[in-house]
Design an enzyme around this catalytic site. Structure first.
Site, short mmCIF file in Angstrom:
data_model
loop_
_atom_site.label_atom_id
_atom_site.label_comp_id
_atom_site.label_asym_id
_atom_site.label_seq_id
_atom_site.Cartn_x
_atom_site.Cartn_y
_atom_site.Cartn_z
N ARG A 240 -10.89 -15.94 19.88
CA ARG A 240 -9.80 -15.89 20.85
C ARG A 240 -10.40 -15.47 22.20
O ARG A 240 -11.33 -14.65 22.24
CB ARG A 240 -8.73 -14.88 20.43
CG ARG A 240 -7.78 -15.40 19.36
CD ARG A 240 -6.90 -16.55 19.85
NE ARG A 240 -5.96 -17.01 18.84
CZ ARG A 240 -6.14 -18.06 18.04
NH1 ARG A 240 -7.28 -18.76 18.08
NH2 ARG A 240 -5.19 -18.43 17.19
N GLU A 269 -5.78 -19.56 28.37
CA GLU A 269 -5.96 -21.01 28.29
C GLU A 269 -4.61 -21.74 28.31
O GLU A 269 -3.64 -21.20 27.79
CB GLU A 269 -6.76 -21.38 27.02
CG GLU A 269 -6.07 -20.99 25.73
CD GLU A 269 -6.96 -21.23 24.50
OE1 GLU A 269 -8.11 -20.76 24.47
OE2 GLU A 269 -6.46 -21.87 23.56
N HIS A 287 -10.46 -25.66 23.18
CA HIS A 287 -9.85 -25.17 21.93
C HIS A 287 -9.74 -26.30 20.88
O HIS A 287 -8.65 -26.66 20.44
CB HIS A 287 -8.47 -24.54 22.19
CG HIS A 287 -8.06 -23.57 21.13
ND1 HIS A 287 -7.31 -22.44 21.38
CD2 HIS A 287 -8.28 -23.55 19.79
CE1 HIS A 287 -7.09 -21.79 20.26
NE2 HIS A 287 -7.68 -22.43 19.27
#
Ligand code: DGY
Length: 321
Positions: A240, A269, A287
């Site tokens: 994360r 993000e 991601h």
């Protein structure tokens, strides 16, 4: 009237998952894949028995407090569940489940890709090819960091950390790990346990982060911990974004303290710290950890397995609250 439980699904899901939802539930689907805000989450759940959110949905204490009493279960389409206020859900007696295991390999693959891409300057090399700035082959050009035989430190030796350790063994890397507790030797795959984070950082030519986002791990990679890495180390993050202090990482990548970073996750993000965008020694992905067709189907099926168990009066296998 349908007797199937109503499920509010916050994002467009893979076809096979939506088909299964239609077969067993009365799903409220999101056909244009817009990002619902807090009010839309609350409204969407009106009269629904279940909420099926994604990591992009902030299921805060405020949202949970405003949820209709009809909502009994939240089955997130993700292994991470820090976007859901677990305590607030527990207080309202709402069950929460996640999707572990099924994204382990895909995420470990992306960690390996980032490790290799950062070490071997994949971003710079690709730019040279695409922009036609590639000159003649030269003995001194584009030298990166040798991966085979190098030392890898894994911060957080859960399922994904262990899967990366297995992959690193194929590259003959010497694997070290720091975890809350030492693993059973069968799960260590020869990796060396460090009870003390600093002692692992000192031997991490590559540091790969796999710990969950918790109050304890917030900005665990910061100026102080980066200073403990060997000079010229590489940092990989598929966990994360908020476990990294962006200013400290950008500063270390700029000064040369770190050779490179490979990142798949970012604080805030998709609005990442702008300092990353110009760094040629940052190999950046958006991601993609779990983004394979098979994995995204499996994540959806796992979320539905949990809902199926819940509505059959059984304990869902991935209950986190
Ligand atoms: C998860 O499931 O938590 C992942 O971050 C999605 O890729």
């Amino acid at each position: 009237m349908s007797s199937k439980p109503v499920v509010f699904v916050t994002r467009t899901l893979p076809d096979a998952v939506e088909d299964r939802l239609r077969a067993n539930y009365e799903p409220r689907l999101n056909s244009d894949d817009h990002l619902p805000d807090a009010n839309q989450l609350v409204e969407g759940c009106r009269g629904a028995a279940a909420l099926l959110p994604c990591p992009t949905d902030k299921v805060t204490a405020d949202v949970i407090a405003r949820l209709d009493d009809s909502v009994k279960v939240i089955a997130t389409f993700s292994v991470g569940y820090e976007h859901i206020d677990i305590n607030a859900a527990q207080e309202r007696g709402i069950v929460v489940t996640n999707t572990p295991d099924v994204l382990t390999d895909a995420t470990a693959d992306i960690a390996m890709l980032l490790l290799l891409g950062a070490a071997r300057r994949a971003y710079e090399g690709e730019c040279m090819v695409r922009k036609a700035t590639w000159g003649a082959w030269a003995p001194t050009a584009m030298r990166g960091v040798h991966v085979t035989g190098n030392r890898l430190g894994i911060l957080g030796m859960g399922r994904i950390g262990q899967a990366l350790a297995r992959r690193a063994a194929g590259f003959e890397m010497e694997v070290h790990y720091h975890n809350r507790s030492k693993l059973d030797p069968v799960l260590e795959h020869g990796a060396i346990f460090h009870a003390d984070l600093d002692s692992m950082l000192a031997v991490s030519d590559v540091l790969s982060i796999h710990c969950p986002s918790t109050p304890d791990t917030l900005k665990i990679l910061n100026a102080e911990t980066i200073a403990k890495l060997p000079d010229g180390a590489i940092v990989v993050n598929t966990a994360r974004g908020n476990v990294v202090d962006d200013e400290a990482l950008i500063s270390a990548l700029t000064s040369g303290k770190l050779f490179a970073a490979g990142l798949d996750v970012y604080d805030g993000e998709p609005n990442i710290h702008p300092g990353y965008r110009d760094l040629t020694n940052a190999f950046l992905l958006p991601h993609l950890g779990s983004a394979t067709m098979a994995t995204r189907d499996a994540m959806g099926f796992r979320a539905l397995d949990n809902l199926d168990a819940f509505f059959a009066g059984q304990e869902p296998s991935d209950r986190v609250a």
